[in-house]
Every structure is written in structure tokens, then in C-alpha cells.
Design a protein around this motif. Sequence first.
Motif, PDB file in Angstrom:
ATOM      1  N   SER A 133     -66.635  64.583 -13.129  1.00 41.27           N
ATOM      2  CA  SER A 133     -65.265  64.465 -13.626  1.00 41.27           C
ATOM      3  C   SER A 133     -64.814  63.015 -13.525  1.00 41.27           C
ATOM      4  O   SER A 133     -65.340  62.242 -12.728  1.00 41.27           O
ATOM      5  CB  SER A 133     -64.331  65.359 -12.819  1.00 41.27           C
ATOM      6  OG  SER A 133     -64.305  64.947 -11.459  1.00 41.27           O
ATOM      7  N   PRO A 183     -61.123  60.274 -14.279  1.00 40.80           N
ATOM      8  CA  PRO A 183     -59.721  60.177 -14.688  1.00 40.80           C
ATOM      9  C   PRO A 183     -59.593  60.075 -16.208  1.00 40.80           C
ATOM     10  O   PRO A 183     -60.447  59.475 -16.875  1.00 40.80           O
ATOM     11  CB  PRO A 183     -59.237  58.901 -13.997  1.00 40.80           C
ATOM     12  CG  PRO A 183     -60.166  58.710 -12.849  1.00 40.80           C
ATOM     13  CD  PRO A 183     -61.488  59.217 -13.332  1.00 40.80           C
ATOM     14  N   LEU A 184     -58.532  60.617 -16.725  1.00 41.41           N
ATOM     15  CA  LEU A 184     -58.330  60.661 -18.174  1.00 41.41           C
ATOM     16  C   LEU A 184     -58.310  59.269 -18.787  1.00 41.41           C
ATOM     17  O   LEU A 184     -58.778  59.070 -19.916  1.00 41.41           O
ATOM     18  CB  LEU A 184     -57.017  61.399 -18.483  1.00 41.41           C
ATOM     19  CG  LEU A 184     -56.669  61.609 -19.956  1.00 41.41           C
ATOM     20  CD1 LEU A 184     -57.722  62.496 -20.616  1.00 41.41           C
ATOM     21  CD2 LEU A 184     -55.273  62.244 -20.093  1.00 41.41           C
ATOM     22  N   ASP A 185     -57.778  58.294 -18.062  1.00 45.66           N
ATOM     23  CA  ASP A 185     -57.623  56.961 -18.642  1.00 45.66           C
ATOM     24  C   ASP A 185     -58.728  55.995 -18.231  1.00 45.66           C
ATOM     25  O   ASP A 185     -58.584  54.781 -18.364  1.00 45.66           O
ATOM     26  CB  ASP A 185     -56.256  56.379 -18.296  1.00 45.66           C
ATOM     27  CG  ASP A 185     -55.996  56.345 -16.793  1.00 45.66           C
ATOM     28  OD1 ASP A 185     -56.837  56.872 -16.037  1.00 45.66           O
ATOM     29  OD2 ASP A 185     -54.964  55.786 -16.386  1.00 45.66           O
ATOM     30  N   TRP A 191     -68.392  57.406 -20.702  1.00 47.32           N
ATOM     31  CA  TRP A 191     -67.100  57.915 -20.264  1.00 47.32           C
ATOM     32  C   TRP A 191     -66.395  58.561 -21.458  1.00 47.32           C
ATOM     33  O   TRP A 191     -66.213  57.937 -22.498  1.00 47.32           O
ATOM     34  CB  TRP A 191     -66.224  56.787 -19.710  1.00 47.32           C
ATOM     35  CG  TRP A 191     -66.811  56.068 -18.530  1.00 47.32           C
ATOM     36  CD1 TRP A 191     -67.710  55.053 -18.576  1.00 47.32           C
ATOM     37  CD2 TRP A 191     -66.561  56.333 -17.160  1.00 47.32           C
ATOM     38  NE1 TRP A 191     -68.036  54.641 -17.309  1.00 47.32           N
ATOM     39  CE2 TRP A 191     -67.338  55.415 -16.402  1.00 47.32           C
ATOM     40  CE3 TRP A 191     -65.754  57.243 -16.465  1.00 47.32           C
ATOM     41  CZ2 TRP A 191     -67.319  55.375 -15.016  1.00 47.32           C
ATOM     42  CZ3 TRP A 191     -65.746  57.198 -15.080  1.00 47.32           C
ATOM     43  CH2 TRP A 191     -66.520  56.289 -14.364  1.00 47.32           C
ATOM     44  N   THR A 192     -65.999  59.820 -21.310  1.00 44.81           N
ATOM     45  CA  THR A 192     -65.217  60.509 -22.330  1.00 44.81           C
ATOM     46  C   THR A 192     -63.980  61.081 -21.639  1.00 44.81           C
ATOM     47  O   THR A 192     -63.766  60.850 -20.443  1.00 44.81           O
ATOM     48  CB  THR A 192     -66.032  61.626 -22.987  1.00 44.81           C
ATOM     49  OG1 THR A 192     -66.420  62.575 -21.990  1.00 44.81           O
ATOM     50  CG2 THR A 192     -67.275  61.061 -23.658  1.00 44.81           C
ATOM     51  N   ALA A 193     -63.188  61.797 -22.355  1.00 42.11           N
ATOM     52  CA  ALA A 193     -61.966  62.361 -21.775  1.00 42.11           C
ATOM     53  C   ALA A 193     -62.307  63.240 -20.572  1.00 42.11           C
ATOM     54  O   ALA A 193     -62.923  64.290 -20.708  1.00 42.11           O
ATOM     55  CB  ALA A 193     -61.223  63.168 -22.823  1.00 42.11           C
ATOM     56  N   GLU A 194     -61.937  62.733 -19.395  1.00 39.26           N
ATOM     57  CA  GLU A 194     -62.074  63.449 -18.125  1.00 39.26           C
ATOM     58  C   GLU A 194     -63.525  63.735 -17.736  1.00 39.26           C
ATOM     59  O   GLU A 194     -63.775  64.532 -16.843  1.00 39.26           O
ATOM     60  CB  GLU A 194     -61.293  64.773 -18.156  1.00 39.26           C
ATOM     61  CG  GLU A 194     -59.813  64.591 -18.403  1.00 39.26           C
ATOM     62  CD  GLU A 194     -59.074  65.910 -18.308  1.00 39.26           C
ATOM     63  OE1 GLU A 194     -59.296  66.652 -17.337  1.00 39.26           O
ATOM     64  OE2 GLU A 194     -58.279  66.182 -19.218  1.00 39.26           O
ATOM     65  N   ARG A 195     -64.494  63.071 -18.374  1.00 40.63           N
ATOM     66  CA  ARG A 195     -65.893  63.325 -18.057  1.00 40.63           C
ATOM     67  C   ARG A 195     -66.673  62.013 -18.021  1.00 40.63           C
ATOM     68  O   ARG A 195     -66.372  61.069 -18.762  1.00 40.63           O
ATOM     69  CB  ARG A 195     -66.539  64.252 -19.097  1.00 40.63           C
ATOM     70  CG  ARG A 195     -66.019  65.679 -19.092  1.00 40.63           C
ATOM     71  CD  ARG A 195     -66.454  66.409 -20.361  1.00 40.63           C
ATOM     72  NE  ARG A 195     -67.916  66.518 -20.447  1.00 40.63           N
ATOM     73  CZ  ARG A 195     -68.613  67.511 -19.895  1.00 40.63           C
ATOM     74  NH1 ARG A 195     -67.997  68.448 -19.215  1.00 40.63           N
ATOM     75  NH2 ARG A 195     -69.919  67.569 -20.036  1.00 40.63           N
ATOM     76  N   CYS A 234     -59.942  51.675 -14.603  1.00 41.87           N
ATOM     77  CA  CYS A 234     -58.957  52.762 -14.587  1.00 41.87           C
ATOM     78  C   CYS A 234     -57.591  52.134 -14.328  1.00 41.87           C
ATOM     79  O   CYS A 234     -57.280  51.760 -13.188  1.00 41.87           O
ATOM     80  CB  CYS A 234     -59.305  53.776 -13.516  1.00 41.87           C
ATOM     81  SG  CYS A 234     -58.349  55.285 -13.600  1.00 41.87           S
ATOM     82  N   TRP A 269     -59.435  59.844  -8.124  1.00 45.19           N
ATOM     83  CA  TRP A 269     -60.738  60.143  -8.725  1.00 45.19           C
ATOM     84  C   TRP A 269     -61.513  60.993  -7.744  1.00 45.19           C
ATOM     85  O   TRP A 269     -61.805  60.576  -6.624  1.00 45.19           O
ATOM     86  CB  TRP A 269     -61.492  58.843  -9.026  1.00 45.19           C
ATOM     87  CG  TRP A 269     -62.809  59.042  -9.720  1.00 45.19           C
ATOM     88  CD1 TRP A 269     -63.132  60.027 -10.592  1.00 45.19           C
ATOM     89  CD2 TRP A 269     -63.985  58.237  -9.583  1.00 45.19           C
ATOM     90  NE1 TRP A 269     -64.429  59.894 -11.032  1.00 45.19           N
ATOM     91  CE2 TRP A 269     -64.982  58.797 -10.435  1.00 45.19           C
ATOM     92  CE3 TRP A 269     -64.301  57.090  -8.860  1.00 45.19           C
ATOM     93  CZ2 TRP A 269     -66.255  58.261 -10.550  1.00 45.19           C
ATOM     94  CZ3 TRP A 269     -65.562  56.543  -8.980  1.00 45.19           C
ATOM     95  CH2 TRP A 269     -66.537  57.116  -9.814  1.00 45.19           C
TER      96      TRP A 269
END
Length: 550
Positions: A506, A508-510, A525-529, A542, A548
Motif C-alpha cells: 500500500s 499514500p494516495l499522493d 507507484w499507482t493510486a494507493e499501491r 509524498c 504510510w
Amino acid sequence: MAIRQLGGDPDWWRGAVIYQIYPRSFQDSRGAGIGDLQGVIDRLDYIASLNVDAIWLAPFFTSPMKDFGYDVSDYRGVDPTFGTLDDFDRLVEAAHARGLRVTIDQVLSHSSDQHPWFAESRSSRDNPKADWYVWADARSDGSPPTNWQAIFGGSAWQWDTRRCQYYLHNFLVEQPDLNFHNPEVVEAILEEVRFWLERGVDGFRLDAVNFCTHGPLKDNPPREKIVEGFIGVRPDNPYAFQRHLYDKTQPENLAFLERLRALLDEYPSTTTIGEVGDDDSLGVMSEYTQGGKRLHMCYSFNLLTDKATPADLLAPLTEMEARIGDGWPCWAVGNHDITRVATRWNVASDMAKLRLYLAFLLTQRGSICLYQGEELGLTEAELTFEQLVDPAGITFWPSYKGRDGCRTPMPWVADALHGGFTTATPWLPVPEAHLALAVDRQERDPGSLLNAYRDFLLFRRNQPALVKGDIHYHPLQGDVICFERLHGDDRLLVALNFANDPCTLSAPLDARPLAGAPSLVNGRWTAERLELPAFGIAIARCPSDLPWQP
């Protein structure tokens, strides 16, 4: 001839990358089979191209070479093997012209038995330097004063028929220990250090710095369990059988280190790197660097072991952070005393693993020492007993093959005689396997390990969070080491996958990948992954302080 230090940022050493040069094996400029100072000058452009900040020169002082320069007979002289004092001055000027700082080895705890100080000291019990070395009477049965053992084998005491006393030598018999309890010795040693400061050196790597003072002449107690790590701590060496309570790492050493730091403070932008070998090396590193009154930084043997699992690597780093306070560590995974890391950690010829380990080292909080040839992925040389010159290897063969295997010459040109190191017979052979890893071949290959080092070091230099930032480690995620580097408002997330299989964490979103990161940083890095390939490396910025939990 006084030469100015490079100047600039007085804290340049924080987060600096220092390239260790073993001059005997770097470049021979005279056809003697042994590298020299002019050879270092001739290769300074190569060193600068690595994007390192400084060089560390292993000893080049006048010496009978029983321990290849770590037995000094003149602290102010350059051994003819390596050139002249003028050569050294030109080296400093040439390095500074390229923006490279110059640090040199200082062997303060002991000298050569050929040093004039020792010749005078051993001549009688009442001469002016009689107390400059550690002398003691025999026990009533004629045996040594204590049971202390030397790192290179046997008793740490040697009988001398001139004084009819024993003298202390923690290393070779030919390396008597100076008596730092004598104020005259401290003053003399500080003046030897000042000599090189006046010549413009930017710092000192202090060999075995915790050996400078000894404690009361009492027997060391036995060790219940041998924990290998520091050179000499092996089951085949009696040195490992003791807990070294009295022969090193004494509280009195702190006063000397404070005197040394006061001297360095007279020369802005200079630094010290202490080498520490002890059961509690991390504690000594912390004690020696906290408060800004002793050493600037220390390095230990905690990452110079055979253990390289993620848990083994993470343990000393997290412990160091918990203990060091305002002190500053220096990390290394290889040097001139230890089996080469590509062999020791079983990553030879595995480009993905070699890149992972370089990223691991170069993203830690602290300064970094890189040993010549690590950037090429050199392996430990396999030598026969007849080819050995290291006294430790000769003494402990075959259970321990010594340090010659990591000291063989640098291979510069794959198709040249002896790899372009020399036109004569080299002092140690150039292994055939090293020629395929020569500098000229790797420079032509964009995907080589050499170019990966160059790219990552340039990238790191432009990331303040990686150079001087704080660090926060997360619990181990399987075989993935995760941590954050923090500098002001800058927050970098780092994940290193030591597994043979890809994994997903997982994020962070940003979290955003860093622009301009070298190709070896291959995490996605992708959205939340975060998707990490096998032996993958991920670094992202970030902007927020969102927690995190990878």
C-alpha cells in the motif's frame, strides 16, 4: 608548502560519499608493479566522474610495510614506494581542482617498531621516551603481564631484551602500541595530525581509533560465545575467546578524542571518520560522535559481515538510529580488510541484486564509504598460499585466507597487460575474472554497474533528503525494507525488495515518483499501491504527512 583546504560548507561531510583508494592497487605510474600517488592523480577524472564527494587514501607514509603501511615509521614522510611529499601536494591540489575532498588514513594507536620514537623508548628504562609506549614487567613466573591477545594471533605482549620488559602490540609484533596516558605522546600525535592539516587535507580516517588507550593491566575474562564480525574475531583466532574489557575502548580515550576535535576545529571544513571494532560497536559509534566534541562520524563492521538478509541489514540500522542521538554514522559494506561484497553477499554477476545493494547503501542516513572496485562489482580474488603477502592470511591459512583477495589491482583496460594497472609484474595478480569487469568495458555499456553507480550518485547528490535528511524505518514487510527520509518539508518514501518475487504494498494516495530518477529505480507507484519487481527499488516523494503503512 601549505595548501588550503577546499573550504565551502563546513558540514560537507554529512551525507558525503567517500571513495576509498588503496594506493598499492589503484594505478602504477612508474612500471614498478605497485600503485603510487601519481597513479591516483592520473585517475582523478575517473573518480570525479563517479559523482563522489571525497577520496580516502589508505596509508602512504614511510613504513617497513610489515602491515602494508599501517606500521608507520615516519608520520610526516611519504614512502618512496608511493612517491614524494611533492607528489602528495600535487594530488591534493588536483583533487581540489575537481571538487574532491582528500581524507587520509591516520594510524594513531600504534607505530612501527622502526619508528625513531620506539627505537629510543626501547633503549633503556630512563630515556626521555621511555614511557612513550606501553611497557610492563613480566609476572613472577616470567609470563606476559596480562592474558591479552593480539588481533593477528598470539599474545599481545612481546618480550624485549633491551629493557627486560614486555611491550604491548594489539596488532603485529612490529606494531607497538603508543602510550596515550602520557601527555607528551598526545601532544606529539596531535602535531603529526597538524602537519597534514597544514598541507590541506580535508579529513582523516582514524584506524582502530578505540585502541588508543588501554585500561588497567588485568586479565580479560573469557567470552561465552564467539560472535564474528570485527576483523580477527573468528573461531580460529584466540583473540575471539576473550571479552576485551581492558585492552581497548577505555573511557580515557574520550579525552583524547576531544583534544583531537579541538585541533580539527581550528581548520574549518575538515572532518574525522573513526573506525570502531568492538562488541558494542554501535554504542561506541554513538558515544564517539554525540555532542559535537569528539569525532565527526564513525563507522563499524556491522554491515561488513556475511549476513545480508533484510532482517540482518535492518537490525543495526534501526539500533543505530535509536542510540545515536545527534551523532552521525558512516556506513560501508566493503573495505580493504573484508572479503569483497559481491562474493561475501553472494551477488556476483547478478545485476539486479548488485543494483539493489547499491541503492540500499546509498539511501541510508549517514555518510558512505565506497571501496575501490565496488562500482565494478569486483569479486574476491582466489589466491594460492604462495601468492599471499598479507601476514594475517599467512598466519591463519587455510581457515582464513587473509585480506589479499580484496586488495588485488583495479582492472582499467580489459585487453591490456595486467588490466592496465601496471606494465610490470603486479604485487598481487590481476584475476582473469576481473578483466571482464574492467572500467573500459563498463564505461561503454549504458547498463553496466559502473554507470548505475554514476547515475544513482548524481541523483542522490540532488536530493537533500537522501544526503542529510532524517530517517524513519518501518517494520520489515516480508523481504521488503521500507523507510522514509525527511528533510524540512521534503518527504521521500523508499522501498527495497530483497525477494525473488514481485510484491505489492500500500502507498499514500499522493505518492509520486521522482522526476529524473535513474532507471534502476523501477518500482511503479499507482493510486494507493506500490508494485515492486523482484529485487526492485522504489523511491517516491509524498507532499503530505499522510501516514504510510506499507
